[in-house]
Design an enzyme around this catalytic site. Structure first.
Site, short mmCIF file in Angstrom:
data_model
loop_
_atom_site.label_atom_id
_atom_site.label_comp_id
_atom_site.label_asym_id
_atom_site.label_seq_id
_atom_site.Cartn_x
_atom_site.Cartn_y
_atom_site.Cartn_z
N LYS A 176 42.67 50.61 -16.47
CA LYS A 176 41.98 50.80 -15.23
C LYS A 176 41.99 52.23 -14.67
O LYS A 176 41.23 52.72 -14.10
CB LYS A 176 42.79 49.91 -14.12
CG LYS A 176 42.16 48.81 -13.68
CD LYS A 176 42.63 47.77 -12.62
CE LYS A 176 43.99 47.83 -12.16
NZ LYS A 176 44.44 46.98 -11.05
N GLU A 201 73.00 44.32 -18.76
CA GLU A 201 72.38 43.73 -17.99
C GLU A 201 72.84 42.66 -17.43
O GLU A 201 73.42 41.83 -18.27
CB GLU A 201 70.99 44.08 -17.80
CG GLU A 201 70.65 45.62 -17.82
CD GLU A 201 69.00 45.66 -18.04
OE1 GLU A 201 68.38 44.72 -18.09
OE2 GLU A 201 68.53 46.82 -18.20
N ARG A 249 63.57 35.08 -15.61
CA ARG A 249 63.46 36.05 -17.09
C ARG A 249 64.83 36.65 -17.18
O ARG A 249 65.43 37.26 -16.12
CB ARG A 249 62.38 37.02 -16.72
CG ARG A 249 62.55 38.06 -18.11
CD ARG A 249 61.38 39.08 -17.93
NE ARG A 249 61.72 39.82 -16.79
CZ ARG A 249 62.07 41.14 -16.63
NH1 ARG A 249 62.34 41.87 -17.78
NH2 ARG A 249 62.55 41.92 -15.60
N ARG A 263 69.61 37.61 -11.96
CA ARG A 263 68.71 38.11 -10.90
C ARG A 263 68.57 37.32 -9.74
O ARG A 263 68.49 37.72 -8.60
CB ARG A 263 67.52 38.55 -11.39
CG ARG A 263 67.58 39.98 -12.02
CD ARG A 263 66.40 40.85 -12.49
NE ARG A 263 66.75 41.73 -13.32
CZ ARG A 263 65.97 42.38 -14.12
NH1 ARG A 263 64.73 42.10 -13.87
NH2 ARG A 263 66.27 43.45 -14.82
N SER A 316 47.01 48.71 -21.38
CA SER A 316 47.60 49.86 -21.90
C SER A 316 48.91 50.03 -22.00
O SER A 316 49.56 50.95 -21.95
CB SER A 316 46.60 51.26 -21.85
OG SER A 316 46.96 51.61 -20.31
N GLY A 317 49.80 48.75 -21.59
CA GLY A 317 51.19 48.83 -21.61
C GLY A 317 51.73 48.60 -23.01
O GLY A 317 50.90 48.79 -24.08
N GLY A 323 65.33 50.03 -17.65
CA GLY A 323 66.28 49.12 -18.32
C GLY A 323 66.38 49.39 -19.78
O GLY A 323 66.88 50.41 -20.42
N GLY A 324 65.43 48.54 -20.52
CA GLY A 324 65.30 48.73 -22.09
C GLY A 324 64.98 47.60 -22.61
O GLY A 324 64.17 46.68 -22.07
N HIS A 372 63.48 41.80 -8.24
CA HIS A 372 64.78 42.50 -8.69
C HIS A 372 65.56 42.66 -7.54
O HIS A 372 65.13 43.29 -6.44
CB HIS A 372 64.06 43.82 -9.09
CG HIS A 372 65.22 44.83 -10.15
ND1 HIS A 372 66.10 45.34 -9.46
CD2 HIS A 372 65.12 44.91 -11.36
CE1 HIS A 372 66.94 45.69 -10.47
NE2 HIS A 372 66.35 45.52 -11.54
N HIS A 419 59.21 42.01 -8.74
CA HIS A 419 59.48 42.97 -9.82
C HIS A 419 58.46 42.24 -11.16
O HIS A 419 58.14 43.21 -11.91
CB HIS A 419 60.87 42.86 -10.13
CG HIS A 419 61.26 43.72 -11.36
ND1 HIS A 419 60.95 45.37 -11.49
CD2 HIS A 419 62.11 43.53 -12.41
CE1 HIS A 419 61.43 45.62 -12.57
NE2 HIS A 419 62.03 44.56 -13.24
N GLU A 459 53.25 40.72 -19.88
CA GLU A 459 53.79 39.93 -18.57
C GLU A 459 52.67 39.08 -18.21
O GLU A 459 52.63 37.93 -17.33
CB GLU A 459 54.01 41.17 -17.51
CG GLU A 459 54.32 40.39 -16.01
CD GLU A 459 55.04 41.64 -15.02
OE1 GLU A 459 54.89 42.76 -15.55
OE2 GLU A 459 55.32 41.13 -14.09
N ASP A 516 45.03 41.35 -12.57
CA ASP A 516 43.62 41.03 -12.81
C ASP A 516 43.46 40.18 -14.01
O ASP A 516 42.60 39.30 -14.15
CB ASP A 516 43.09 42.54 -13.37
CG ASP A 516 43.26 43.18 -12.05
OD1 ASP A 516 43.44 43.22 -10.84
OD2 ASP A 516 43.20 44.74 -12.31
N ALA A 576 59.61 50.96 -16.67
CA ALA A 576 61.02 50.14 -16.95
C ALA A 576 61.72 51.14 -17.41
O ALA A 576 61.72 51.97 -18.15
CB ALA A 576 60.48 49.28 -18.40
#
Ligand code: SIN
Length: 538
Positions: free
Chosen positions: A34, A112, A385, A289, A12-13, A47-48, A238, A350, A374, A217, A45
Site C-alpha cells: 500500500k 517476555e 497470542r 498480556r 510486504s511484512g 520484541g523479537g 499490548h 496491538h 497476522e 484490508d 516489532a
C-alpha cells in the site's frame, strides 16, 4: 491495465517477503504494497522471535507456554509446527544477513510475558526493522520479484468476476484488482496463486501500536470473496504503549514500550508508586498480556487515572542504553529519562489473533488462495497470542506455503481463464464530501475503543453493532457511486472488520483469553471451540 504473474503476494511484512524469497526460486512473484515497501507491522516489532535455543529450554516448554496463553483454543499441530521449525528458520534469517543481538558470541535471548524461559531472539529493541531491512535487501536484488509500491488491493478476482462462472461450488482466486495510487488507476493483476499477507487491524481503534496501514484490508478482501474467518473477537491489547496525552483521534500509532522491559525487570506501578500486578497474578508484571492489560484497565478505571507507570530504573543507565537504545531515545525526546523517571503507559490495540482460517500450509477455504501472518488464523494463537510468537508463525507458515505453492505450480493446470474483465468504474464520480470519510473513520475508532475494547458487555456490543451497521450501509451506497481512493477502500474495510469483530464477540458468551465480558465472566466448556464466520453461508 492488466499484468500477469505466477504468484501475487499482497503485503510486504515478514510473511510476504520471506514467502516471496522462497517462491522466487521457482516462479515469478509480484508483491503489491500500500505504501513504501518497508511500511508494515513487522517494521515496528520491537520484541523479537520466540524460539528454543537455550540448553535449559525445550520444545515441550515452549509448546506448554503457548497453549497456556491461548486459553484452550490453540491447535496443537499448528503450535508444534511453529515451535519445532523455529531454530532452523532463525539460521536462515542469519544467512540472509539479519544481525541479531549477541552476548559473548551467542544469540542474546530476552524474556517476555508468559514465557517460562529466556527465548526471544532479538536485534536490540528494533528487531522488526532489522528483519525488514535484510529481507528487503534480498527481495530488491532478486530478478524474479517485482515490488509495486503504493498499490492497494481492492478485491480478489474470483469466479464471481467472470462472465461464465465455471463451477460455483469451487470458487477459485485468479489474482486481485489493485488501486495504483500514484497513477490513479486500477490494475488487474492476474495470477496462478495469490497470497494475502496484509497484517493487522489496529487502526480501527483510537490507540494502537500499529501503523496507519493496519486497516484489516486482507481479512476484509478475503471475507468478501467467501473465505472462512475464525476467532475475530480476540484482539490483543499490548499492556504498555507510551502515554502521550493526545487530544484528538489520529491515525498516528502509539509508541510501543516493549514487553522485553518487563522481561528485564521493569515493574508496573500505579501513579502513587505502588506495585499492583501481584494482586492479579502470581507472575506479577510478567503475566500474559490479557491479564496485564485488564489489570491496568481496572486500576485506571478504579482510580480515574489516564495511565499507569512502568519502572525500569533498577536496570541502570548503561544497561538501559545498551539493551533498549531506541526506546530510551524516544522517551528522552519527550523529557523522560527512563534510567531515572518512570514511564507513563497505557494499553493499546496491538495484534489480531483471528483472521482468515488456514491449514498447516497457509491454504484458505478458497482454491488458489493462501494467507500468512497476522491476517491468518492458523490456530497457533488461540484466544491470546504468546509474545513474540507471531514473527515465528509468519516465518514458519511462509516456508510451508512456499513449498506447497511450488508443488501446485508443478502439478496442476493453473492457467487463469482468458475472460477476466478489467475493473469497471462506469457510473462513479469523484467524491466531493471528503468529510464523510474522515468523520466515519473517527466514528469507527470511537465506537470500537469505547464499546469493543479490553472489557466488553452485551449492552456495549449491541450498541456498537447498531452503529457500525448504519455506517456500513451508508458507506456501501457511497462506495458504489464514488471513484476509488485508498482512503475509501480502507474505510470500507475498517467498517467490515469492526462488524466482524463485534459479531464474533457476541457469539462468544463466556470470558476467555482476550475476550472478557462482564455478562459472562466465566469460562464455559460449551465455547471451547473457534468462532467461525463462514461468508459462503451468510
Ligand atoms: C513487544 O516488544 O512487547 C512486542 C512483542 C510482540 O508483540 O510479540
Amino acid at each position: 491495465m492488466s499484468l500477469h504473474t505466477d504468484i501475487l503476494v499482497i503485503g510486504s511484512g515478514i510473511a510476504g517477503l520471506s514467502f516471496a524469497l522462497k517462491a522466487a526460486k521457482f516462479s515469478h512473484v509480484t508483491i503489491v504494497t500500500k505504501k513504501e515497501q518497508a511500511e508494515s507491522n513487522t517494521n515496528y516489532a520491537q520484541g523479537g522471535i520466540a524460539t528454543v535455543i537455550s540448553p535449559d529450554d525445550s520444545y515441550e516448554l515452549h509448546i506448554k507456554d503457548t497453549l497456556e496463553c491461548g486459553a484452550g483454543l490453540c491447535h496443537i499441530d499448528a503450535v508444534e509446527q511453529i515451535v519445532k521449525n523455529g531454530p532452523h528458520l532463525i539460521d536462515e534469517l542469519i544467512e540472509l544477513g539479519v544481525q541479531f543481538s549477541k552476548d559473548e558470541g551467542k544469540l542474546d535471548l530476552g524474556r517476555e510475558g508468559g514465557h517460562s524461559r529466556k527465548r526471544i531472539v532479538h536485534a536490540k529493541d528494533l528487531t522488526g526493522r532489522e528483519i525488514e531491512r535484510a529481507l528487503l535487501h534480498n527481495v530488491n536484488t532478486n530478478p524474479n520479484i517485482t515490488v509495486l509500491e503504493h498499490h492497494t488491493a481492492i478485491d480478489l478476482i474470483t469466479e464471481h468476476n467472470l462472465k461464465n462462472i465455471q463451477d460455483p461450488a469451487a470458487i477459485k482466486c485468479y489474482g486481485a484488482y489493485a488501486f495504483d495510487e500514484l497513477n490513479n488507476q486500477v490494475l488487474t493483476i492476474i495470477s496462478k496463486l495469490t497470497v494475502i499477507c496484509t497484517g493487522g487491524i489496529g487502526q480501527i481503534y483510537l490507540h494502537t501500536t500499529n501503523p496507519a496501514i493496519a486497516t484489516g484490508d486482507g481479512i476484509a478482501i478475503g471475507f468478501r470473496s467467501g473465505c472462512k474467518l475464525g476467532n475475530m473477537e480476540f484482539v490483543q491489547f499490548h499492556p504498555t504503549s507510551l502515554y502521550e496525552n493526545r487530544i484528538s483521534p489520529s491515525d498516528e500509532q502509539a509508541f510501543l514500550i516493549s514487553e522485553a522491559l518487563r522481561g528485564a525487570g521493569a515493574v508496573l506501578k500505579t501513579q502513587d508508586g505502588k506495585e499492583f500486578m501481584n494482586k492479579y497474578d502470581p507472575r506479577g508484571s510478567l503475566a500474559p498480556r490479557d491479564i496485564v492489560a485488564r489489570a491496568i484497565d481496572n486500576e485506571m478505571k478504579k482510580r480515574g487515572d489516564d495511565y499507569v507507570y512502568l519502572d525500569i530504573t533498577s536496570l541502570g543507565e548503561e544497561n538501559i542504553k545498551d539493551k533498549f537504545p531506541y526506546i530510551y531515545q524516544r522517551c528522552l525526546s519527550i523529557g523522560i529519562n527512563m534510567a531515572k523517571d518512570m514511564i507513563p503507559v497505557v494499553p493499546a490495540a496491538h495484534y489480531m489473533c483471528g483472521g482468515i482460517t488456514s491449514d498447516l500450509n497457509g491454504r484458505t477455504s478458497l482454491e488458489r488462495l493462501f494467507v500468512l501472518g497476522e491476517a491468518s488464523m492458523t490456530g497457533v494463537h488461540g484466544a491470546n497470542r504468546l509474545a513474540s510468537n507471531s514473527l515465528l508463525e509468519a516465518l514458519v507458515f511462509a516456508d510451508k506455503a512456499a513449498k506447497v505453492c511450488g508443488e501446485d505450480l508443478l502439478n496442476e493446470q493453473l492457467t487463469p481463464p482468458a475472460d477476466i474483465p478489467e475493473w469497471d468504474e462506469s457510473g462513479t464520480v469523484n467524491a466531493e464530501e471528503w468529510v464523510l470519510i474522515s468523520q466515519n473513520r473517527n466514528e469507527i475508532k470511537q465506537i470500537m475503543s469505547n464499546y469493543v475494547g479490553i472489557v466488553r458487555s452485551n449492552l456495549r456490543l449491541h450498541r456498537a453493532l447498531r452503529r457500525i451497521k448504519l455506517i456500513r450501509s451508508e458507506l456501501e451506497t457511497f462506495y458504489k457511486k464514488t471513484r476509488i481512493t485508498r482512503e475509501l477502500l480502507e474505510l470500507r474495510n475498517m467498517a467490515l472488520i469492526s462488524y466482524l469483530i463485534i459479531s464474533s464477540a457476541l457469539k462468544r458468551r463466556e470470558s476467555r483469553g482476550l475476550h472478557y465480558s462482564t455478562d459472562y465472566p466465566e469460562l464455559s466448556k460449551k465455547f471451547l471451540k473457534d468462532t467461525i464466520i463462514d461468508n459462503s453461508k451468510l
